[in-house]
Design a protein around this motif. Structure first.
Motif, PDB file in Angstrom:
ATOM      1  N   ALA A 189       6.909  25.419  -0.536  1.00 45.30           N
ATOM      2  CA  ALA A 189       6.150  24.605  -1.542  1.00 45.30           C
ATOM      3  C   ALA A 189       4.940  24.295  -0.619  1.00 45.30           C
ATOM      4  CB  ALA A 189       7.132  23.671  -2.145  1.00 45.30           C
ATOM      5  N   VAL A 192       1.966  26.445   0.055  1.00 45.83           N
ATOM      6  CA  VAL A 192       1.067  27.078  -1.233  1.00 45.83           C
ATOM      7  C   VAL A 192       0.211  25.723  -1.085  1.00 45.83           C
ATOM      8  CG1 VAL A 192       1.164  27.442  -3.429  1.00 45.83           C
ATOM      9  CG2 VAL A 192       2.800  28.643  -1.952  1.00 45.83           C
ATOM     10  N   HIS A 193       0.628  24.850  -0.852  1.00 45.92           N
ATOM     11  CA  HIS A 193      -0.154  23.558  -1.400  1.00 45.92           C
ATOM     12  C   HIS A 193      -0.836  22.752  -0.194  1.00 45.92           C
ATOM     13  CE1 HIS A 193       0.621  23.691  -5.600  1.00 45.92           C
ATOM     14  NE2 HIS A 193       1.740  24.257  -5.365  1.00 45.92           N
ATOM     15  N   ASP A 194      -0.334  22.732   1.005  1.00 47.67           N
ATOM     16  CA  ASP A 194      -0.879  22.229   2.165  1.00 47.67           C
ATOM     17  C   ASP A 194      -1.248  23.039   3.182  1.00 47.67           C
ATOM     18  OD1 ASP A 194      -1.670  19.588   2.419  1.00 47.67           O
ATOM     19  OD2 ASP A 194      -0.026  18.969   3.741  1.00 47.67           O
ATOM     20  N   GLU A 225       7.230  26.160 -11.055  1.00 42.01           N
ATOM     21  CA  GLU A 225       5.759  26.097 -10.807  1.00 42.01           C
ATOM     22  C   GLU A 225       5.945  24.877  -9.933  1.00 42.01           C
ATOM     23  OE1 GLU A 225       1.509  24.522 -12.398  1.00 42.01           O
ATOM     24  OE2 GLU A 225       3.149  25.128 -14.001  1.00 42.01           O
ATOM     25  N   SER A 227       3.754  22.004  -8.358  1.00 42.69           N
ATOM     26  CA  SER A 227       2.117  21.626  -8.500  1.00 42.69           C
ATOM     27  C   SER A 227       1.653  20.575  -7.283  1.00 42.69           C
ATOM     28  CB  SER A 227       2.238  20.564  -9.677  1.00 42.69           C
ATOM     29  OG  SER A 227       3.378  19.529  -9.470  1.00 42.69           O
ATOM     30  N   ALA A 228       2.666  20.415  -6.428  1.00 45.44           N
ATOM     31  CA  ALA A 228       2.069  19.714  -5.013  1.00 45.44           C
ATOM     32  C   ALA A 228       3.259  19.432  -4.318  1.00 45.44           C
ATOM     33  CB  ALA A 228       1.711  18.193  -5.446  1.00 45.44           C
ATOM     34  N   ARG A 230       3.904  18.465   0.362  1.00 42.42           N
ATOM     35  CA  ARG A 230       3.232  17.979   1.643  1.00 42.42           C
ATOM     36  C   ARG A 230       4.370  17.491   2.498  1.00 42.42           C
ATOM     37  NH1 ARG A 230       1.667  12.168   1.589  1.00 42.42           N
ATOM     38  NH2 ARG A 230       2.456  11.094   0.052  1.00 42.42           N
ATOM     39  N   ALA A 255       7.832  17.605  -2.866  1.00 42.18           N
ATOM     40  CA  ALA A 255       7.517  18.906  -3.585  1.00 42.18           C
ATOM     41  C   ALA A 255       7.885  18.408  -5.202  1.00 42.18           C
ATOM     42  CB  ALA A 255       8.283  20.117  -3.443  1.00 42.18           C
TER      43      ALA A 255
END
Length: 260
Positions: A189, A192-194, A225, A227-228, A230, A255
């Motif tokens: 996770a 992908v996002h951070d 999915e 979505s956020a 970090r 996450a």
């Protein structure tokens, strides 16, 4: 569903502040993050009882000690029962005999466990499988074989894996647990996002360093999915660190996941 992975640091550690001093900060951080489930590592029964009581009566934890029953450290999962209904759970050992309490293998320094928790989202009925673990810190073979057991436990839809993997999130390490787990389709996770903006998750009471190794991960099955996500080094934790206070030698990873 918001999920956190956090190594809480054992209460038998002698150098850092004792658990009684760190507990209020852990509670403040989790209250600020407002997760629905928390995969913990290194917590004792007493620590987990303290934490669940401080978070409020809707919180419960499930898990079994690595030496069996309520003995020694746990890979316990805390659950907000206002949001998630616990349907079933079990603890298994990362060894050639995973049903045998306190069993070890592959030259691991200690017994290691994974905890599986089947939950149902009370809001929309979605079923999730939470798998939380703590891999060995000494034996590379134990980490690799333990990761295979974690991957098998997380096979299927709606799976979220949390843990301290004692190895970097490095896709180039073909023999490491990260490669084992992501090869099954599980998605990192934070990557992908951070990405490169992420701090390392194990600053060991020092200042967090962007780009340092992440050994604590949240992984999600590909049907979910994210979505956020970090590594949490700011907010309540950042303000506390500026005062010289630390909740743990690890940073939490958060996450947000949902069905597609």
């Amino acid at each position: 569903m918001r999920v956190v992975s956090w190594n809480l640091l054992t209460d038998t550690a002698t150098d850092p502040p004792p658990w009684a001093e760190r507990l209020p900060l852990v509670v403040a951080v989790l209250t600020d993050l407002a997760p629905h489930a928390v995969g913990t590592q290194e917590g004792s029964v007493a620590m987990l009882d303290d934490l669940a009581e401080a978070l409020g009566e809707r919180w419960v934890w499930v898990g079994e000690g690595r030496c069996g029953g309520r003995d020694d450290e746990l890979t316990a999962v805390l659950v907000d029962t206002d949001r998630l209904e616990v349907r079933a759970w079990r603890t298994r050992w990362l060894s050639p005999t995973p049903e045998v309490p306190a069993s070890t293998g592959w030259e691991a320094a200690f017994p290691r466990t994974l905890t599986e928790v089947h939950v149902r989202d009370r809001r929309d009925g979605t079923a999730y499988l939470l798998v939380n673990t703590h891999l060995d810190h000494v034996s590379g073979q134990a980490r690799r074989e333990g990761a295979r057991l974690v991957a098998a436990a997380a096979a299927g839809r709606g799976a979220v894996v949390t843990g301290d993997f004692n190895a970097p999130a490095d896709p180039a390490d073909a023999a490491g647990p990260y490669a084992v787990l992501t090869a099954t389709g599980l998605v990192d996770a934070v990557a992908v996002h951070d990405g490169d903006r992420s701090a390392g998750s194990f600053p060991a009471f020092a200042a967090p360093v962007v780009g340092a190794e992440r050994i604590d991960w949240v992984l999600a099955s590909p049907d979910l999915e994210v979505s956020a996500a970090r590594v949490v080094a700011d907010g309540v934790l950042g303000a506390a660190a500026a005062r010289g206070q630390h909740a743990s030698d690890h940073l939490p990873v958060v996450a947000d996941v949902s069905t597609r």
